[in-house]
Enzyme design. Structure first.
Site, PDB file in Angstrom:
ATOM      1  N   ASP A 101       0.854  -1.179   0.000  1.00 44.17           N
ATOM      2  CA  ASP A 101       0.000   0.000   0.000  1.00 44.17           C
ATOM      3  C   ASP A 101       0.902   1.246   0.000  1.00 44.17           C
ATOM      4  O   ASP A 101       1.781   1.359  -0.847  1.00 44.17           O
ATOM      5  CB  ASP A 101      -0.959  -0.067   1.204  1.00 44.17           C
ATOM      6  N   TYR A 203      -1.733  11.379   2.307  1.00 37.48           N
ATOM      7  CA  TYR A 203      -2.544  11.691   1.132  1.00 37.48           C
ATOM      8  C   TYR A 203      -2.543  13.188   0.829  1.00 37.48           C
ATOM      9  O   TYR A 203      -2.694  13.596  -0.321  1.00 37.48           O
ATOM     10  CB  TYR A 203      -3.996  11.233   1.349  1.00 37.48           C
ATOM     11  N   HIS A 256      -7.220  -6.322  -1.192  1.00 36.01           N
ATOM     12  CA  HIS A 256      -6.107  -5.390  -0.977  1.00 36.01           C
ATOM     13  C   HIS A 256      -5.327  -5.739   0.282  1.00 36.01           C
ATOM     14  O   HIS A 256      -4.135  -5.409   0.393  1.00 36.01           O
ATOM     15  CB  HIS A 256      -6.676  -3.968  -0.884  1.00 36.01           C
TER      16      HIS A 256
END
Length: 277
Positions: A101, A203, A256
């Site tokens: 990730d 982010y 994921h």
């Protein structure tokens, strides 16, 4: 036996888990959002038994001792700098780097900017950043998959939504694929004051340092077919972004969260990769 480590650097002190002999071949494992170093406990323990020196740090924002307040301090340059600072502190001139990730994105960037430090690279889930950027621009499926990133850049609103009602929204991110005890641990950590904002700043920081080029380090890329974040377009295009020895492995019917959902499969592929380079 898994050990608890503290790794002091100029940026602050990182917490980490580790296993294996001090003089074993060094492997650094980077976790993703919204997790922590314990994401890798199965892999760290197995590598330690096999004689590797495996270390997985709680990265910037996840370690309380390295939790700066400004979003820009979570940009790629800082995150890659942490990888090198940790390796330097551990006395590792050359090491194998593994990431999942967000940890996978950092691993790709580190391989691009410091190829001479890496013996090999292994990335789980995350495509090469240039392949992902192109897919987000040109592939409607990937554009839709990545929509959450825009939402999560909304300061404070996202934190409140994720943590209300016993962190129900944060828990749902894991899609019931991660053991409940691990989810509880991640929620507990991210419920500490400032912790979730720090994690979301990854982010919000934006990418600095220019475009990423092709990777020359021997690379293993593992992608799971039910990954909700990363579709097949970027995953398949990653082969075009590596000039060194490259191995692509798909894990069928896994999400994921494959590192914890199918730990034996991931560990087996990782050990094969390390033993061949």
């Amino acid at each position: 036996m898994i050990e608890q480590l503290t790794i002091p650097t100029d940026a602050g002190t990182f917490d980490a888990i580790a296993a294996g002999p001090e003089d074993g071949r060094p492997v650094l494992l980077l976790h993703g959002f919204p997790e922590a170093a314990v994401e890798w406990e199965h892999q760290v323990a197995t590598l330690g038994v096999l004689g590797y020196r495996a270390v997985a740090p709680d990265q910037r924002g996840y370690s309380p001792g390295v939790r700066p307040e400004q979003a820009y301090e979570y940009s790629a340059d800082y995150l890659v700098g942490d990888v090198i600072a940790i390796a330097d502190r551990l006395g590792w001139n050359e090491f194998d780097l593994v990431g999942h990730d967000w940890g996978g994105a950092v691993a790709w960037w580190a391989a691009d900017t410091h190829p001479g430090r890496l013996r090999s690279l292994a990335v789980v889930s995350t495509p090469h950043p240039a392949a992902l950027a192109e897919a987000m621009k040109n592939d409607e499926d990937q554009h839709l998959r990545s929509g959450y990133m825009t939402e999560w850049r909304q300061t404070r609103v996202t934190e409140r939504r994720m943590l209300e009602n016993n962190a129900d929204a944060l828990r749902r991110i894991f899609d019931w694929k991660v053991p409940p005890s691990k989810v509880d641990e991640y929620v507990r950590r991210l419920s500490e004051p400032g912790a979730l904002t720090a994690a979301l700043n990854w982010y919000r920081a934006g990418r600095t340092g220019g475009k990423i080029g092709p990777i020359e380090v021997p690379t293993l890329y593992i992608w799971s077919t039910e990954d909700a974040a990363f579709g097949s377009t970027a995953a398949l295009d990653t082969a075009n972004r590596v000039t060194g020895p490259y191995r692509f492995e798909m894990i069928e019917d896994a999400s994921h969260w494959v590192v914890e959902e199918a730990p034996e499969a991931v560990t087996s592929l990782l050990v094969e990769h390390l033993s061949s380079h």
